[in-house]
Design an enzyme around this catalytic site. Structure first.
Site, short mmCIF file in Angstrom:
data_model
loop_
_atom_site.label_atom_id
_atom_site.label_comp_id
_atom_site.label_asym_id
_atom_site.label_seq_id
_atom_site.Cartn_x
_atom_site.Cartn_y
_atom_site.Cartn_z
N PRO A 1 7.43 11.65 0.52
CA PRO A 1 8.44 12.31 1.56
C PRO A 1 7.75 13.65 2.18
O PRO A 1 8.27 14.00 3.16
CB PRO A 1 9.31 12.91 0.29
N PHE B 1 0.95 -1.15 0.08
CA PHE B 1 -0.08 -0.12 0.15
C PHE B 1 0.74 1.32 0.00
O PHE B 1 1.68 1.25 0.80
CB PHE B 1 -0.85 0.05 1.32
N GLY C 1 19.58 -8.29 31.79
CA GLY C 1 20.69 -7.49 31.96
C GLY C 1 21.19 -7.65 30.85
O GLY C 1 21.11 -7.35 29.77
N GLU D 1 1.43 3.09 10.28
CA GLU D 1 -0.31 3.13 10.44
C GLU D 1 -0.69 4.28 11.35
O GLU D 1 -2.00 4.34 11.94
CB GLU D 1 -0.81 1.86 11.28
N THR E 1 2.30 6.90 2.06
CA THR E 1 3.21 7.70 2.63
C THR E 1 4.12 8.37 1.64
O THR E 1 4.61 7.67 0.49
CB THR E 1 4.19 7.30 3.67
#
Length: 385
Positions: free
Chosen positions: A128, A123, A339, A363, A126
């Site tokens: 830049p 999909f 740790g 998302e 988005t």
């Protein structure tokens, strides 16, 4: 209220859990180290119906409900975040929009091979200059006869470099903001469509993320998804469903980290006894387990509402926001319990910590989720006034 899963849901969860233990977990570290896309795992998942789990059988899917889908994503993520992300993005963001808004011809041509797992989908939203502000889309599609000519670019596209088809947003009208945005199905070998570089990421190395470029890319007008100018509303619906998947993915990664931390605490000897006997460790484990369970319930609630055709946008945003932020806290605490061993790659919590970080970004960021939730609350307040 009934919190019991159905028999079918339990069977699907058990099947995916066994598959993840047998086929996914053993290669998760290798995928992360080499940045290898798990093609063989994809083929095996396709044979089990996992690449189209919530898609009706009529269109090549398994016909399962969204609760089952959420459970499956969780179990995959418990073993490998990359594998779960590939399935989640493929299903919710590529296949499901075609199922919801596509024509019968588009469903036969594109949805069926996606649901069968014959190819992977992506999909392209988005850009830049258009991230959280998705209405700032600059990619443009101009109709020329029976074709649209697309020019623009996309970035941060999950599976963009391996997808057989990509559903993309492009501006078809002259309006600004959300007006005039449409969605198109673009095949991988379409002239003018070029896959850019694979982005080097902090985590999720087994899932490829690419830039995409469209330079006089000509797609048939028949590849317009739904009505022109309806793209913004379409991808908002798709994102609601996608957020359920990201919430489930976050729960799975967190559960995996809790599993490792719990086992380590029972076997690690310090001061002459297992560290699980120390109250400080017990409190951390108790907090981790409670947060995982709470997030899981939010995710399943959103999936439950979706299955019943009820509004679930607010619940999906709540599940995604809480589960993703919970996941980072739990992975952080898992490393703390281990740790120094938690910080090195001898144990998987180091990888899980890197993988979980994307969940607060993809998302819609946590900040966007808070806006979505607030808008739903304010709308509900006005309606009840």
């Amino acid at each position: 209220m009934d919190f019991e899963l159905s028999e079918e849901q339990r069977l699907i969860r058990e099947m995916v859990r066994n598959f993840a233990i047998r086929e996914v977990a053993p290669i998760a570290a290798e995928l992360d180290e080499k940045g290898a896309f798990p093609w063989q795992t994809i083929k095996k998942m396709a044979s089990l119906g996992l690449m189209g789990l919530p898609i009706p059988e009529k269109y090549g899917g398994a016909g399962a409900d969204n609760v089952s889908y959420a459970l499956a994503i969780e179990e995959l993520a418990r073993a490998c975040g990359s594998t779960a992300l590939i399935v989640a993005a493929h299903t919710a963001l590529a296949a499901y929009p075609i199922y919801l808004f596509g024509s019968e011809e588009q469903k036969r041509k594109y949805l069926m091979p996606l649901a069968r797992g014959d190819m992977v989908g992506a999909f392209g939203l988005t850009e830049p200059e258009a991230g959280s502000d998705a209405g700032a889309t600059r990619t443009r599609a101009v109709q020329r006869g029976d074709e649209y000519v697309i020019n623009g670019s996309k970035t941060f596209i999950t599976s963009g470099g391996v997808a057989g088809v990509v559903v993309i947003t492009a501006r078809t009208g002259d309006g600004e903001g959300t007006a005039g945005i449409s969605n198109f199905i673009v095949e991988r070998d379409t002239p003018g469509f070029r896959v850019g570089r694979a982005l080097e990421k902090m985590g999720l190395h087994g899932s490829v993320t690419n830039e995409l470029f469209f330079e006089d890319c000509r797609v048939p007008a028949a590849n317009l998804l739904g009505q022109p100018g309806r793209g913004f509303k379409q991808f908002l619906v798709a994102l609601d469903g996608g957020r359920v998947g990201i919430g489930a993915l976050s729960v799975g990664i967190a559960q995996g980290a809790l599993d490792v931390a719990l086992e380590y605490a029972k076997t690690r000897i310090q001061f002459g006894r297992p560290i699980a006997d120390l109250q400080a460790i017990q409190f951390m484990l108790a907090e981790m387990a409670t947060q995982v369970d709470a997030a899981r319930l939010l995710v399943l609630q959103a999936a439950y509402l979706k299955d019943r055709g009820r509004p679930f946008g607010k619940e999906a945003a709540q599940a995604k926001m809480f589960a993703s932020e919970m996941g980072e806290r739990v992975c952080h605490q898992a490393i703390q319990i281990l740790g120094g061993y938690g910080y090195v790659r001898d144990y998987p919590v180091e990888r899980m910590y890197r993988d979980i970080r994307l969940m607060e970004i993809g998302e819609g960021t946590s900040e966007i989720q808070r806006l979505v939730i607030a808008r739903h609350l304010l709308r509900e307040t006005k309606q009840s006034a």
